[in-house]
Design a protein around this motif. Structure first.
Motif, PDB file in Angstrom:
ATOM      1  N   ALA A   1       1.293 -17.731  -5.026  1.00  0.00           N
ATOM      2  CA  ALA A   1       0.824 -16.833  -6.079  1.00  0.00           C
ATOM      3  C   ALA A   1       0.250 -15.550  -5.482  1.00  0.00           C
ATOM      4  CB  ALA A   1      -0.223 -17.528  -6.946  1.00  0.00           C
ATOM      5  N   ALA A   2      -0.476 -15.681  -4.370  1.00  0.00           N
ATOM      6  CA  ALA A   2      -1.055 -14.504  -3.714  1.00  0.00           C
ATOM      7  C   ALA A   2       0.033 -13.553  -3.234  1.00  0.00           C
ATOM      8  CB  ALA A   2      -1.942 -14.942  -2.551  1.00  0.00           C
ATOM      9  N   ALA A   3       1.063 -14.109  -2.617  1.00  0.00           N
ATOM     10  CA  ALA A   3       2.166 -13.277  -2.116  1.00  0.00           C
ATOM     11  C   ALA A   3       2.893 -12.582  -3.265  1.00  0.00           C
ATOM     12  CB  ALA A   3       3.136 -14.138  -1.319  1.00  0.00           C
ATOM     13  N   THR A   4       3.096 -13.296  -4.368  1.00  0.00           N
ATOM     14  CA  THR A   4       3.810 -12.716  -5.508  1.00  0.00           C
ATOM     15  C   THR A   4       2.999 -11.597  -6.145  1.00  0.00           C
ATOM     16  OG1 THR A   4       4.809 -14.888  -5.949  1.00  0.00           O
ATOM     17  CG2 THR A   4       4.990 -13.227  -7.675  1.00  0.00           C
ATOM     18  N   ASN A   5       1.698 -11.841  -6.357  1.00  0.00           N
ATOM     19  CA  ASN A   5       0.851 -10.812  -6.970  1.00  0.00           C
ATOM     20  C   ASN A   5       0.749  -9.567  -6.094  1.00  0.00           C
ATOM     21  OD1 ASN A   5       0.268 -12.226  -9.308  1.00  0.00           O
ATOM     22  ND2 ASN A   5      -1.530 -13.212  -8.445  1.00  0.00           N
ATOM     23  N   THR A   6       0.594  -9.783  -4.792  1.00  0.00           N
ATOM     24  CA  THR A   6       0.518  -8.645  -3.874  1.00  0.00           C
ATOM     25  C   THR A   6       1.830  -7.869  -3.888  1.00  0.00           C
ATOM     26  OG1 THR A   6      -1.049  -9.807  -2.439  1.00  0.00           O
ATOM     27  CG2 THR A   6       0.149  -7.955  -1.481  1.00  0.00           C
ATOM     28  N   ALA A   7       2.943  -8.588  -3.876  1.00  0.00           N
ATOM     29  CA  ALA A   7       4.257  -7.936  -3.899  1.00  0.00           C
ATOM     30  C   ALA A   7       4.447  -7.151  -5.191  1.00  0.00           C
ATOM     31  CB  ALA A   7       5.358  -8.982  -3.748  1.00  0.00           C
ATOM     32  N   ARG A   8       3.925  -7.661  -6.302  1.00  0.00           N
ATOM     33  CA  ARG A   8       4.024  -6.937  -7.575  1.00  0.00           C
ATOM     34  C   ARG A   8       3.348  -5.572  -7.464  1.00  0.00           C
ATOM     35  NH1 ARG A   8       2.674 -12.085 -10.190  1.00  0.00           N
ATOM     36  NH2 ARG A   8       4.534 -12.880 -11.258  1.00  0.00           N
ATOM     37  N   VAL A   9       2.115  -5.564  -6.982  1.00  0.00           N
ATOM     38  CA  VAL A   9       1.358  -4.312  -6.909  1.00  0.00           C
ATOM     39  C   VAL A   9       2.016  -3.326  -5.948  1.00  0.00           C
ATOM     40  CG1 VAL A   9      -0.857  -3.286  -6.277  1.00  0.00           C
ATOM     41  CG2 VAL A   9      -0.803  -5.469  -7.504  1.00  0.00           C
ATOM     42  N   ILE A  10       2.391  -3.811  -4.756  1.00  0.00           N
ATOM     43  CA  ILE A  10       3.018  -2.930  -3.771  1.00  0.00           C
ATOM     44  C   ILE A  10       4.338  -2.381  -4.299  1.00  0.00           C
ATOM     45  CG2 ILE A  10       4.025  -2.834  -1.466  1.00  0.00           C
ATOM     46  CD1 ILE A  10       0.975  -2.957  -1.535  1.00  0.00           C
ATOM     47  N   SER A  11       5.104  -3.228  -4.969  1.00  0.00           N
ATOM     48  CA  SER A  11       6.378  -2.786  -5.515  1.00  0.00           C
ATOM     49  C   SER A  11       6.185  -1.694  -6.559  1.00  0.00           C
ATOM     50  CB  SER A  11       7.123  -3.974  -6.131  1.00  0.00           C
ATOM     51  OG  SER A  11       8.363  -3.570  -6.677  1.00  0.00           O
ATOM     52  N   ILE A  12       5.207  -1.865  -7.447  1.00  0.00           N
ATOM     53  CA  ILE A  12       4.954  -0.876  -8.492  1.00  0.00           C
ATOM     54  C   ILE A  12       4.477   0.439  -7.883  1.00  0.00           C
ATOM     55  CG2 ILE A  12       3.426  -0.324 -10.429  1.00  0.00           C
ATOM     56  CD1 ILE A  12       3.621  -3.268 -11.257  1.00  0.00           C
ATOM     57  N   VAL A  13       3.602   0.353  -6.872  1.00  0.00           N
ATOM     58  CA  VAL A  13       3.106   1.568  -6.212  1.00  0.00           C
ATOM     59  C   VAL A  13       4.259   2.331  -5.568  1.00  0.00           C
ATOM     60  CG1 VAL A  13       1.730   2.426  -4.271  1.00  0.00           C
ATOM     61  CG2 VAL A  13       0.764   0.723  -5.828  1.00  0.00           C
ATOM     62  N   LEU A  14       5.126   1.617  -4.866  1.00  0.00           N
ATOM     63  CA  LEU A  14       6.246   2.283  -4.188  1.00  0.00           C
ATOM     64  C   LEU A  14       7.279   2.813  -5.188  1.00  0.00           C
ATOM     65  CD1 LEU A  14       6.776  -0.046  -1.094  1.00  0.00           C
ATOM     66  CD2 LEU A  14       5.715   2.214  -1.156  1.00  0.00           C
ATOM     67  N   LEU A  15       7.488   2.075  -6.280  1.00  0.00           N
ATOM     68  CA  LEU A  15       8.402   2.573  -7.304  1.00  0.00           C
ATOM     69  C   LEU A  15       7.833   3.828  -7.974  1.00  0.00           C
ATOM     70  CD1 LEU A  15       9.588  -0.793  -8.906  1.00  0.00           C
ATOM     71  CD2 LEU A  15      10.963   0.795  -7.539  1.00  0.00           C
ATOM     72  N   ALA A  16       6.507   3.878  -8.110  1.00  0.00           N
ATOM     73  CA  ALA A  16       5.873   5.086  -8.631  1.00  0.00           C
ATOM     74  C   ALA A  16       6.092   6.252  -7.674  1.00  0.00           C
ATOM     75  CB  ALA A  16       4.381   4.849  -8.853  1.00  0.00           C
ATOM     76  N   GLN A  17       6.095   5.938  -6.366  1.00  0.00           N
ATOM     77  CA  GLN A  17       6.385   6.972  -5.376  1.00  0.00           C
ATOM     78  C   GLN A  17       7.817   7.487  -5.531  1.00  0.00           C
ATOM     79  OE1 GLN A  17       3.459   8.030  -4.266  1.00  0.00           O
ATOM     80  NE2 GLN A  17       3.880   7.801  -2.101  1.00  0.00           N
ATOM     81  N   VAL A  18       8.750   6.575  -5.792  1.00  0.00           N
ATOM     82  CA  VAL A  18      10.137   6.989  -6.022  1.00  0.00           C
ATOM     83  C   VAL A  18      10.206   7.927  -7.235  1.00  0.00           C
ATOM     84  CG1 VAL A  18      12.457   6.215  -6.653  1.00  0.00           C
ATOM     85  CG2 VAL A  18      11.114   4.903  -4.997  1.00  0.00           C
TER      86      VAL A  18
END
Length: 199
Positions: free
Chosen positions: A88-105
């Motif tokens: 669960a920790a890995a999934t939640n962290t990946a969610r946030v990082i993914s959204i941040v990087l997609l916002a960068q895109v």
């Protein structure tokens, strides 16, 4: 205002800002419905890579953005592991990082002026209730650019600590980052006031 826009002719560059904002919001919402699993975490981390590739952005930009969110990645992982199991920790962290990087895109393929104009059009119907679409559009642009600004502040603090040979706890960058972020917020507020934008 800091802009992260990177000129290009890719499909993402050509898509209208409104459609990109809607797609980003829908995708970000969808990511939170993925089940907590290692497969989901891997998928979440691959999505930004695909986004950067689809946008035709140089690999160095992806590496730069990954480096900027490294401290956020460490902080999220540690805090999540305190309360959740590793999956669960890995999934939640990946969610946030993914959204941040997609916002960068999004910000690297869309001019700030287009984002502000789109937000103004979106919130124009709220004018009858006393809302100011211009201010809302500016606020949206500031939120999107603040991601890159905060990452730059964190990097500045870490570089300053290393150049001075300062050895602090892993979280020793938090207080200086908070102070510099508040100063930046004051500077932005003063600049907006000077240009006639009142609260």
């Amino acid at each position: 205002m800091i802009t992260l826009y990177h000129p290009g002719t890719s499909l993402l560059h050509r898509i209208p800002a409104g459609l990109k904002l809607a797609g980003f919001a829908l995708l970000a919402l969808t990511l939170f419905f993925l089940p907590d699993a290692w497969e989901s975490a891997a998928t979440l981390l691959v999505l930004p890579v695909l986004g950067y590739g689809l946008a035709g952005l140089p690999a160095r930009l992806l590496l730069t953005d990954l480096r900027r969110v490294l401290m956020l990645l460490v902080f999220l992982t540690v805090t999540q592991l305190i309360f959740l199991d590793p999956t669960a920790a890995a999934t939640n962290t990946a969610r946030v990082i993914s959204i941040v990087l997609l916002a960068q895109v999004l910000t690297r393929t869309t001019k700030i002026e287009s984002i502000i104009a789109t937000a103004e059009q979106l919130f124009t119907p709220l004018r009858r209730f006393g809302a100011n679409p211009a201010k809302i559009g500016l606020a949206v642009a500031l939120v999107l650019t603040s991601v890159g600004q905060l990452a730059a502040v964190i990097r500045q603090v870490r570089d300053a600590q290393r150049s001075r040979g300062v050895r602090l706890a892993p979280w020793g960058w938090v207080v200086p980052t908070l102070v510099l972020s508040l100063k930046h917020a004051d500077d932005v507020g003063d600049a907006l006031t000077a240009r006639g934008f009142e609260a």
